[in-house]
Write a protein that holds these residues in place. Structure first.
Motif, short mmCIF file in Angstrom:
data_model
loop_
_atom_site.label_atom_id
_atom_site.label_comp_id
_atom_site.label_asym_id
_atom_site.label_seq_id
_atom_site.Cartn_x
_atom_site.Cartn_y
_atom_site.Cartn_z
N VAL A 47 0.87 -1.18 0.00
CA VAL A 47 0.00 0.00 0.00
C VAL A 47 0.90 1.23 0.00
O VAL A 47 1.86 1.31 0.78
CB VAL A 47 -0.93 0.03 1.22
CG1 VAL A 47 -1.70 1.35 1.29
CG2 VAL A 47 -1.91 -1.14 1.18
N VAL A 48 0.61 2.17 -0.89
CA VAL A 48 1.39 3.40 -1.01
C VAL A 48 0.48 4.59 -0.75
O VAL A 48 -0.65 4.63 -1.25
CB VAL A 48 2.00 3.54 -2.42
CG1 VAL A 48 2.79 4.84 -2.54
CG2 VAL A 48 2.88 2.34 -2.76
N SER A 49 0.97 5.56 0.02
CA SER A 49 0.23 6.80 0.21
C SER A 49 1.15 8.00 0.09
O SER A 49 2.35 7.91 0.39
CB SER A 49 -0.46 6.82 1.58
OG SER A 49 -1.23 8.02 1.73
N ASP A 50 0.56 9.10 -0.35
CA ASP A 50 1.29 10.36 -0.45
C ASP A 50 0.96 11.30 0.70
O ASP A 50 1.47 12.41 0.77
CB ASP A 50 0.97 11.06 -1.78
CG ASP A 50 -0.50 11.42 -1.89
OD1 ASP A 50 -1.35 10.62 -1.45
OD2 ASP A 50 -0.82 12.50 -2.42
N GLN A 51 0.07 10.85 1.62
CA GLN A 51 -0.41 11.72 2.69
C GLN A 51 -0.24 11.07 4.06
O GLN A 51 -0.79 9.99 4.30
CB GLN A 51 -1.89 12.05 2.48
CG GLN A 51 -2.19 12.83 1.22
CD GLN A 51 -1.58 14.22 1.25
OE1 GLN A 51 -1.52 14.86 2.29
NE2 GLN A 51 -1.10 14.67 0.09
N PRO A 52 0.49 11.69 4.98
CA PRO A 52 0.65 11.14 6.33
C PRO A 52 -0.69 10.97 7.06
O PRO A 52 -0.81 10.10 7.94
CB PRO A 52 1.53 12.17 7.04
CG PRO A 52 2.26 12.88 5.94
CD PRO A 52 1.30 12.92 4.79
N SER A 53 -1.69 11.77 6.71
CA SER A 53 -2.98 11.71 7.39
C SER A 53 -3.90 10.63 6.84
O SER A 53 -5.00 10.44 7.35
CB SER A 53 -3.69 13.07 7.29
OG SER A 53 -3.89 13.42 5.92
N SER A 54 -3.48 9.92 5.80
CA SER A 54 -4.33 8.88 5.22
C SER A 54 -4.40 7.67 6.15
O SER A 54 -3.62 7.55 7.11
CB SER A 54 -3.80 8.43 3.86
OG SER A 54 -2.74 7.50 4.00
N ARG A 55 -5.30 6.76 5.85
CA ARG A 55 -5.41 5.52 6.61
C ARG A 55 -4.56 4.41 6.00
O ARG A 55 -4.78 3.24 6.27
CB ARG A 55 -6.88 5.07 6.67
CG ARG A 55 -7.78 5.98 7.50
CD ARG A 55 -9.20 5.45 7.62
NE ARG A 55 -9.21 4.13 8.22
CZ ARG A 55 -9.57 3.00 7.58
NH1 ARG A 55 -9.94 3.05 6.30
NH2 ARG A 55 -9.56 1.85 8.18
N GLY A 56 -3.59 4.80 5.19
CA GLY A 56 -2.79 3.81 4.47
C GLY A 56 -2.12 2.80 5.37
O GLY A 56 -2.16 1.59 5.10
N ALA A 57 -1.47 3.27 6.45
CA ALA A 57 -0.77 2.35 7.35
C ALA A 57 -1.75 1.39 8.01
O ALA A 57 -1.47 0.19 8.15
CB ALA A 57 0.00 3.14 8.41
N GLU A 58 -2.91 1.90 8.40
CA GLU A 58 -3.92 1.05 9.03
C GLU A 58 -4.44 0.00 8.07
O GLU A 58 -4.56 -1.18 8.40
CB GLU A 58 -5.07 1.93 9.52
CG GLU A 58 -6.21 1.18 10.20
CD GLU A 58 -7.34 2.09 10.60
OE1 GLU A 58 -8.44 1.57 10.88
OE2 GLU A 58 -7.15 3.32 10.63
N VAL A 59 -4.74 0.43 6.85
CA VAL A 59 -5.26 -0.50 5.84
C VAL A 59 -4.21 -1.57 5.52
O VAL A 59 -4.53 -2.77 5.45
CB VAL A 59 -5.66 0.27 4.55
CG1 VAL A 59 -5.98 -0.70 3.42
CG2 VAL A 59 -6.86 1.16 4.83
N ALA A 60 -2.97 -1.15 5.35
CA ALA A 60 -1.90 -2.12 5.06
C ALA A 60 -1.76 -3.12 6.20
O ALA A 60 -1.63 -4.33 5.97
CB ALA A 60 -0.58 -1.38 4.83
N GLY A 61 -1.76 -2.63 7.44
CA GLY A 61 -1.62 -3.51 8.59
C GLY A 61 -2.75 -4.51 8.71
O GLY A 61 -2.52 -5.70 9.03
N GLU A 62 -3.97 -4.06 8.44
CA GLU A 62 -5.13 -4.95 8.54
C GLU A 62 -5.05 -6.10 7.55
O GLU A 62 -5.58 -7.18 7.80
CB GLU A 62 -6.42 -4.15 8.29
CG GLU A 62 -6.79 -3.21 9.43
CD GLU A 62 -8.01 -2.35 9.09
OE1 GLU A 62 -8.44 -2.38 7.90
OE2 GLU A 62 -8.51 -1.66 9.98
N HIS A 63 -4.38 -5.87 6.42
CA HIS A 63 -4.35 -6.88 5.36
C HIS A 63 -2.96 -7.51 5.18
O HIS A 63 -2.73 -8.23 4.20
CB HIS A 63 -4.84 -6.26 4.05
CG HIS A 63 -6.28 -5.86 4.09
ND1 HIS A 63 -7.30 -6.76 3.87
CD2 HIS A 63 -6.87 -4.66 4.37
CE1 HIS A 63 -8.46 -6.13 3.98
NE2 HIS A 63 -8.23 -4.87 4.29
#
Length: 241
Positions: A47-63
């Motif tokens: 999962v890649v994100s350009d925004q620190p405020s996104s839920r990217g880390a959470e989504v990646a961790g869940e999956h």
């Protein structure tokens, strides 16, 4: 354009290593990652994100996926944009990534990134409505309001090839037009469109992964009410193979 479309079709049949690109809440990302058929058809690794405020880390961790945060607010010059995406292309390439799912990614990718990492995106308007030169009328950030104004209050969604120019890649599947009453806010329209996206985006990926997309039959049209899919000629398509 046809060459890039065919590259997406060919690549997505090979169970590619995929990066999911997102910027905000990630509802499309979660929908795709939670679909067992899609997980069987694609090796989704990152999962890649350009925004620190996104839920990217959470989504990646869940999956159980790797997470890359490569923050950028805005590009001041075309060269900055190109350098950002060249670096990201190289980094993902080192990880074995060969394709991308765009899931609410708010930056316009360019050049080598688009060519070397073929991608698909969902868009909150009907991209099959074009001007005389074939350019979609309802592109960019204001697509919802532009479509409402240009079609007497209709809204819709499309899945499409990611191309250099924003929202100009070939349309895979569009939803049937959805009526939006005059008193319906743009935010309410956006939520309604997400319902359509959450059907046609996974459907597009399942069809691509199974080799059921035929470039000569695009764009396809999906009827949410009946679940019927038709091709450009109006012929019903069996997508449950």
């Amino acid at each position: 354009m046809t060459e890039l479309t065919q590259k997406v079709i060919d690549t997505f049949q090979t169970r590619p290593n995929v990066a999911v690109l997102m910027s905000l809440g990630g509802s499309n990302a979660e929908r795709l990652l939670g679909d067992p058929d899609i997980r069987k058809l694609y090796d989704i690794s990152t999962v890649v994100s350009d925004q620190p405020s996104s839920r990217g880390a959470e989504v990646a961790g869940e999956h159980g996926l790797d997470y890359l945060l490569r923050p950028v607010d805005r590009f001041r010059t075309p060269d900055e944009r190109e350098a950002y995406f060249d670096a990201l292309c190289a980094e993902l390439g080192e990880r074995g990534v060969t394709a991308c799912f765009y899931a609410g990614f708010m930056k316009i990718s360019k050049g080598k990134f688009v060519r070397e990492l073929p991608g698909i995106n969902a868009h909150p308007a009907d991209l099959t409505v074009t001007d005389e030169s074939g350019v979609p009328l309802f592109r960019g950030m204001d697509a919802i309001s532009a479509m409402r104004e240009g079609t007497d209050g209709m809204i819709g969604a499309s899945t499409h090839v990611v191309a250099d120019k924003v929202d100009t890649g070939a349309t895979f599947i569009r939803s049937l037009p959805i009526h939006a009453p005059a008193d319906m806010t743009d935010e309410a329209c956006h939520q309604r469109i997400k319902q359509a996206e959450h059907q046609i985006y996974p459907l597009t990926l399942r069809m691509l992964g199974k080799g059921l997309i035929d470039i000569s039959r695009m764009p396809y049209t999906f009827d949410e009410a009946t679940g019927i899919l038709t091709d450009a000629s109006g012929k019903v398509v069996d997508y449950d193979k």
